[in-house]
Write a protein that holds these residues in place. Structure first.
Motif, PDB file in Angstrom:
ATOM      1  N   TYR A 225       0.853  -1.183   0.000  1.00  0.00           N
ATOM      2  CA  TYR A 225       0.000   0.000   0.000  1.00  0.00           C
ATOM      3  C   TYR A 225       0.895   1.241   0.000  1.00  0.00           C
ATOM      4  CZ  TYR A 225       1.312   0.153   4.925  1.00  0.00           C
ATOM      5  OH  TYR A 225       2.031   0.199   6.093  1.00  0.00           O
ATOM      6  N   ARG A 226       0.333   2.374  -0.329  1.00  0.00           N
ATOM      7  CA  ARG A 226       1.081   3.627  -0.360  1.00  0.00           C
ATOM      8  C   ARG A 226       0.603   4.583   0.729  1.00  0.00           C
ATOM      9  NH1 ARG A 226       4.454   4.157  -4.677  1.00  0.00           N
ATOM     10  NH2 ARG A 226       4.130   2.644  -6.351  1.00  0.00           N
ATOM     11  N   THR A 227       1.569   5.324   1.253  1.00  0.00           N
ATOM     12  CA  THR A 227       1.243   6.357   2.235  1.00  0.00           C
ATOM     13  C   THR A 227       1.309   7.744   1.602  1.00  0.00           C
ATOM     14  OG1 THR A 227       3.565   6.493   2.926  1.00  0.00           O
ATOM     15  CG2 THR A 227       2.129   4.954   4.122  1.00  0.00           C
ATOM     16  N   GLY A 228       1.660   7.807   0.323  1.00  0.00           N
ATOM     17  CA  GLY A 228       1.748   9.066  -0.398  1.00  0.00           C
ATOM     18  C   GLY A 228       1.829   8.794  -1.891  1.00  0.00           C
ATOM     19  N   LYS A 229       2.218   9.783  -2.671  1.00  0.00           N
ATOM     20  CA  LYS A 229       2.219   9.645  -4.123  1.00  0.00           C
ATOM     21  C   LYS A 229       3.606   9.428  -4.718  1.00  0.00           C
ATOM     22  CE  LYS A 229      -1.928  12.511  -4.703  1.00  0.00           C
ATOM     23  NZ  LYS A 229      -2.510  13.716  -5.360  1.00  0.00           N
ATOM     24  N   THR A 230       4.664   9.583  -3.936  1.00  0.00           N
ATOM     25  CA  THR A 230       6.007   9.460  -4.486  1.00  0.00           C
ATOM     26  C   THR A 230       6.483   8.018  -4.482  1.00  0.00           C
ATOM     27  OG1 THR A 230       7.252   9.677  -2.416  1.00  0.00           O
ATOM     28  CG2 THR A 230       6.461  11.712  -3.455  1.00  0.00           C
ATOM     29  N   GLU A 231       7.617   7.803  -5.150  1.00  0.00           N
ATOM     30  CA  GLU A 231       8.208   6.466  -5.222  1.00  0.00           C
ATOM     31  C   GLU A 231       8.722   5.980  -3.876  1.00  0.00           C
ATOM     32  OE1 GLU A 231      12.451   8.367  -6.768  1.00  0.00           O
ATOM     33  OE2 GLU A 231      11.472   6.789  -7.895  1.00  0.00           O
ATOM     34  N   HIS A 232       8.816   6.884  -2.907  1.00  0.00           N
ATOM     35  CA  HIS A 232       9.361   6.534  -1.596  1.00  0.00           C
ATOM     36  C   HIS A 232       8.282   6.120  -0.600  1.00  0.00           C
ATOM     37  CE1 HIS A 232      12.941   8.387  -3.213  1.00  0.00           C
ATOM     38  NE2 HIS A 232      12.351   9.566  -3.280  1.00  0.00           N
ATOM     39  N   THR A 233       7.061   5.895  -1.049  1.00  0.00           N
ATOM     40  CA  THR A 233       5.957   5.707  -0.100  1.00  0.00           C
ATOM     41  C   THR A 233       5.231   4.368  -0.257  1.00  0.00           C
ATOM     42  OG1 THR A 233       4.421   6.870  -1.591  1.00  0.00           O
ATOM     43  CG2 THR A 233       5.577   8.189   0.057  1.00  0.00           C
ATOM     44  N   LEU A 234       5.900   3.380  -0.826  1.00  0.00           N
ATOM     45  CA  LEU A 234       5.290   2.060  -0.984  1.00  0.00           C
ATOM     46  C   LEU A 234       5.755   1.149   0.146  1.00  0.00           C
ATOM     47  CD1 LEU A 234       3.527   0.195  -2.765  1.00  0.00           C
ATOM     48  CD2 LEU A 234       5.631  -0.438  -3.980  1.00  0.00           C
ATOM     49  N   TYR A 235       4.796   0.566   0.872  1.00  0.00           N
ATOM     50  CA  TYR A 235       5.108  -0.243   2.052  1.00  0.00           C
ATOM     51  C   TYR A 235       4.346  -1.556   2.031  1.00  0.00           C
ATOM     52  CZ  TYR A 235       7.185   4.012   3.951  1.00  0.00           C
ATOM     53  OH  TYR A 235       7.961   5.128   4.127  1.00  0.00           O
ATOM     54  N   THR A 236       4.805  -2.454   2.878  1.00  0.00           N
ATOM     55  CA  THR A 236       4.050  -3.669   3.165  1.00  0.00           C
ATOM     56  C   THR A 236       3.946  -3.777   4.677  1.00  0.00           C
ATOM     57  OG1 THR A 236       3.855  -6.050   2.713  1.00  0.00           O
ATOM     58  CG2 THR A 236       6.060  -5.223   3.212  1.00  0.00           C
TER      59      THR A 236
END
Length: 375
Positions: free
Chosen positions: A184-195
């Motif tokens: 899931y993402r916490t924002g719109k940038t490439e640095h915001t993809l998490y599990t």
């Protein structure tokens, strides 16, 4: 590995003694000496083989750390997650729970990490998750790990899709809403993809991966049942790695026997726990490398290869030789002086893959006071 091969490895031309220039603030050295020791782990039952031991509450020895873990996680396939390591991505989440962490230089001089978990339960956020590189696929396959990444370069997908070296979870194709998707993402940038823990389980279930370890599974490391003091080693209380973008370094704390991690001139902290990252074992693996034609992507010569390195633990350091026989074969590490496979101390291990030509720019300090004065 046959003894003859080990003997042959020991007559390889060894890399020059690793020296260089490192910088550190005396404040970090003073601060780390005040850290209190961690609680001791349960004593080893010497009457039972190390991997057959169980604790009073039913836990087993982790194949990654040798420490006690829930039997459900300790005897199933581990999970490896690609982690970004640029300043824009800090702080990272959840990696303090990893049993093994790999760090390599990728294109542009930045480094990327791969965190390997056996017990990944209870982690609300892990990452951020970044793209794959081929050498990480090789590393993950050594553990028979489920490999999570966010896309990757062509060489990595050749190993994932064509050679099927790993069962993978591509976070880019599995992302969605937190709690109902693998990522899931916490924002719109490439640095915001998490599990997270739940997301990993969702992805594994969706793709139908079997989490059962094969009957002939070989643990990646050997652990010293009574601890390894590295008595014959040299003193090593601080390490400044040559990685020139994040400039990571380690400082040893004799009170708890751990090395504390810094980068970008600050403590490297896990945002979930708020704790600084530590390692009980540090392995320096010197590797031949190249750049793929027409690109900035690096390649590391791992399979069917040997090389030199260092094993660092308990304030000591020894010279080692590493060997990897095939793509998914385990990398074994041997004491250069004795030819015996090294036995790690129980705890977290960081493996620092280092480009062979630059390893003499890494510096090892016998004591912390020398490190703090190196300016």
């Amino acid at each position: 590995m046959k003894k003859q091969l080990v003997s042959a490895m020991l007559v390889l031309s060894m890399a020059a003694s690793i020296v260089g220039c490192g910088k550190k603030d005396a404040e970090d050295v003073a601060e780390i000496s005040t850290i209190k020791p961690e609680e001791e782990v349960e004593a080893v039952d010497e009457s039972v083989a190390f991997w057959d031991q169980t604790s009073e509450d039913g836990r087993v020895r982790s194949y990654l750390t040798g420490d006690w873990v829930d039997a459900k996680y300790g005897r199933q396939r581990p999970v490896a997650v690609m982690i970004e390591n640029t300043k824009a991505a800090l702080p990272q989440y959840g990696i303090g729970n990893a049993g093994v962490i790999y760090e390599c230089v990728v294109e542009g001089g930045i480094t990327r990490m791969m965190a390997i978990f056996d017990d990944y339960s209870g982690l609300d956020q892990i990452g951020n998750v970044r793209s794959s590189r081929p050498y990480y696929v090789y590393f993950a396959s050594e553990y028979d790990a489920i490999y999570m990444h966010a896309g990757g370069n062509p060489a990595a997908f050749e190993l994932i899709d064509d050679k099927n070296l790993v069962d993978n979870l591509n976070a880019l194709t599995l992302e969605g809403k937190k709690g109902s998707s693998a990522s899931y993402r916490t924002g719109k940038t490439e640095h915001t993809l998490y599990t997270n823990s739940e997301g990993i389980d969702i992805g594994i279930k969706k793709l139908g991966y079997d989490m059962t370890l094969p009957a002939n599974y070989e643990p990646h490391f050997k652990f010293a049942a009574d601890g390894n003091t590295l008595e014959a080693g040299k003193d090593c209380e601080a390490i400044q790695l040559y990685y020139y973008t994040n400039k990571p370094y380690w400082i040893y704390n004799e009170d708890d026997g751990l090395y504390y991690r810094y980068e970008f001139n600050q403590k490297q902290v896990d945002a979930l726990s708020g704790q600084q990252l530590t390692a009980k074992n540090i392995i320096i693996e010197n590797v031949d490398w190249w750049t793929y034609e027409g690109s900035q992507y690096l390649g590391y010569v791992l399979s069917y290869n040997t090389g030199t390195g260092k094993y660092i633990s308990n304030g000591k350091m020894i010279d080692i030789v590493w060997s990897k026989d095939g793509d998914s074969d385990i990398t074994h590490y041997y004491d250069l002086n004795t030819g015996e496979e090294i036995q790690l101390n129980v705890g977290t291990t960081w493996i620092q893959a280092c480009q062979k030509e630059y390893t003499d720019e890494t510096v090892y300090y016998e004591n912390k006071s020398e490190f703090s004065k190196a300016k």
